[in-house]
Motif scaffolding. Sequence first.
Motif, short mmCIF file in Angstrom:
data_model
loop_
_atom_site.label_atom_id
_atom_site.label_comp_id
_atom_site.label_asym_id
_atom_site.label_seq_id
_atom_site.Cartn_x
_atom_site.Cartn_y
_atom_site.Cartn_z
N PHE A 270 3.12 59.75 -44.74
CA PHE A 270 2.52 60.82 -45.55
C PHE A 270 1.31 60.34 -46.35
CE2 PHE A 270 2.20 63.71 -49.22
CZ PHE A 270 1.98 64.88 -48.52
N ASP A 271 1.57 59.54 -47.40
CA ASP A 271 0.49 59.15 -48.31
C ASP A 271 -0.60 58.36 -47.60
OD1 ASP A 271 1.48 60.09 -50.92
OD2 ASP A 271 3.11 58.68 -50.55
N THR B 159 -1.38 59.37 -54.45
CA THR B 159 -0.17 59.34 -53.62
C THR B 159 0.85 60.25 -54.31
OG1 THR B 159 0.78 57.52 -54.89
CG2 THR B 159 -0.57 56.91 -52.99
N HIS C 139 3.56 59.37 -55.76
CA HIS C 139 3.88 58.74 -57.04
C HIS C 139 2.76 58.98 -58.05
CE1 HIS C 139 6.85 56.38 -54.65
NE2 HIS C 139 7.51 56.34 -55.79
N LEU D 290 0.83 49.75 -60.91
CA LEU D 290 -0.10 50.06 -59.81
C LEU D 290 -1.18 48.98 -59.69
CD1 LEU D 290 -0.93 52.31 -57.71
CD2 LEU D 290 -2.38 53.26 -59.49
N TYR E 196 -0.47 47.25 -56.14
CA TYR E 196 -1.26 47.81 -55.03
C TYR E 196 -2.14 46.73 -54.38
CZ TYR E 196 -4.54 50.44 -52.23
OH TYR E 196 -5.33 50.86 -51.18
N GLU F 16 -0.03 45.00 -52.01
CA GLU F 16 0.27 45.81 -50.82
C GLU F 16 -0.83 45.66 -49.76
OE1 GLU F 16 0.64 50.10 -51.57
OE2 GLU F 16 0.56 50.51 -49.43
N TRP G 285 8.23 46.77 -57.11
CA TRP G 285 7.33 47.84 -57.57
C TRP G 285 8.06 49.18 -57.58
CZ3 TRP G 285 2.42 49.69 -54.39
CH2 TRP G 285 1.72 50.65 -55.14
N TRP G 286 8.62 49.54 -56.44
CA TRP G 286 9.30 50.84 -56.33
C TRP G 286 10.45 50.93 -57.34
CZ3 TRP G 286 5.92 50.28 -52.42
CH2 TRP G 286 5.54 51.39 -51.67
N ALA H 211 9.15 51.33 -60.89
CA ALA H 211 8.53 52.65 -61.09
C ALA H 211 9.59 53.75 -61.15
CB ALA H 211 7.53 52.93 -59.96
N PHE I 62 7.75 60.56 -42.40
CA PHE I 62 8.59 59.44 -42.82
C PHE I 62 7.86 58.71 -43.94
CE2 PHE I 62 11.43 56.09 -40.55
CZ PHE I 62 11.96 55.73 -41.77
N SER I 63 8.28 58.99 -45.17
CA SER I 63 7.46 58.54 -46.29
C SER I 63 8.21 57.72 -47.33
CB SER I 63 6.84 59.76 -46.97
OG SER I 63 6.27 59.41 -48.20
N GLY J 43 7.03 57.68 -50.17
CA GLY J 43 6.66 58.41 -51.38
C GLY J 43 7.86 59.16 -51.94
N ILE K 56 7.57 50.63 -48.31
CA ILE K 56 6.73 50.58 -47.10
C ILE K 56 7.22 49.62 -46.02
CG2 ILE K 56 4.46 51.48 -47.74
CD1 ILE K 56 3.67 48.60 -48.33
N LYS L 131 10.97 50.88 -43.28
CA LYS L 131 11.02 52.12 -42.49
C LYS L 131 11.82 51.91 -41.20
CE LYS L 131 7.13 54.48 -44.58
NZ LYS L 131 5.95 55.35 -44.40
N ASP M 227 -0.77 54.41 -42.03
CA ASP M 227 -1.92 53.73 -42.66
C ASP M 227 -1.56 52.33 -43.12
OD1 ASP M 227 -0.43 54.79 -45.11
OD2 ASP M 227 -2.06 53.66 -46.04
O1 C5P Z 1 4.04 58.06 -47.76
P1 C5P Z 1 3.92 56.55 -47.81
O2 C5P Z 1 5.05 55.86 -47.10
O3 C5P Z 1 2.57 56.09 -47.40
O4 C5P Z 1 4.07 56.21 -49.38
C1 C5P Z 1 3.92 54.94 -49.88
C2 C5P Z 1 2.70 54.72 -50.73
O5 C5P Z 1 2.97 55.03 -52.08
C3 C5P Z 1 2.31 53.26 -50.71
O6 C5P Z 1 1.24 53.02 -49.83
C4 C5P Z 1 1.97 52.91 -52.17
O7 C5P Z 1 0.63 52.50 -52.35
C5 C5P Z 1 2.23 54.18 -52.95
N1 C5P Z 1 3.00 53.94 -54.19
C6 C5P Z 1 2.50 54.39 -55.40
N2 C5P Z 1 3.22 54.18 -56.56
C7 C5P Z 1 4.42 53.58 -56.53
C8 C5P Z 1 4.95 53.14 -55.30
C9 C5P Z 1 4.20 53.34 -54.14
O8 C5P Z 1 1.40 54.96 -55.42
N3 C5P Z 1 5.09 53.42 -57.65
#
Ligand code: C5P
Length: 286
Positions: free
Chosen positions: A39-40, A55, A57, A78, A82, A85, A102-103, A106, A152-153, A155, A199, A202, A227
């Motif tokens: 998605f994002d 995104t 988030h 972030l 990021y 990432e 990170w996840w 957050a 499949f996200s 996000g 990420i 998956k 992406d």
């Molecule tokens: O939809 P997708 O799988 O791409 O979503 C993941 C994206 O969310 C990551 O690429 C990451 O940069 C972003 N993210 C964010 N803030 C967070 C965790 C992930 O922006 N706290």
Amino acid sequence: MIPELSNPSVCMRDPQRVEEILQSMVKAGSNTVQVIADFDMTLTRFAYKGKRCPTCHNILDNSNLISNECREELKVLLDTYYPIEIDSARSIAEKLPLMVEWWTKAHKILVQQKIRKDRLAMAVRDSDAMLREGYQLLFDHLQEHSIPLLIFSAGIGDILEEVIRQAGVFHSNVKVFSNYMDFDESGLLKAFKGELIHIYNKREGALLNTGHFQELRTRPNVLLLGDSLGDLTMADGVQDMENILKIGFLNDKVEERKQSYLDSYDIVLVQDETLEVPNAIMLHLT
Ligand code: C5P
Ligand code: MG
């Protein structure tokens, strides 16, 4: 060949191979095809008029559903994670625990914010989130031809659904697999449901869902859109795969990452904010 494959944004390691996959998929017929998309920054734009798009988030990070203090904390996360990432100098193995960190951090902060379910739609409406140019054709055409679209996200499912609902394309062929929020009886966020999707897991998620999504068993030809290199495993739950065409959006850190994207995606779209190429392929297949 499809004329759009000559667009300046298109890079391919092996155009001949792409042609063969396409021929084979055309032969198999569109009733054997499914689309599995991230998605994002894949279905949504990375940037618009020089400004980064959010995104799922980030839609919350930038909203007034959270306190200023929380916003600051999420911004620090972030800015810290990021760059990791998208760092091509680090291996996935090295990045994986940091992404989980990170996840997890957050989500912990978000859960403390008493976010109201009935405010999510407003946060999405007020945000700068944008689906990529050409999204209407993609979603509508897949629906018309009864081709499943599995999103499949890593996000946030509730936010993602709202983005596509507000864009008027949340059709019945769309299935979403993502991190969903869990609300208490009064509609306040209390947790995230189930196993965390980040990420780099998956593949595990895909394998867990083979029973869930019937399409994964019955449609062996896959158009994969992603992406991140983590998105490459999104179709690992598809049984008896016949053909897979992997299309990757390379949005950021282009020079450093181009080779690794060319090595793993069949078609790489460099800083292309549109769905022109996926749409041309989809029209070719239907
Ligand atoms: O939809 P997708 O799988 O791409 O979503 C993941 C994206 O969310 C990551 O690429 C990451 O940069 C972003 N993210 C964010 N803030 C967070 C965790 C992930 O922006 N706290
Ligand atoms: Mg993405």
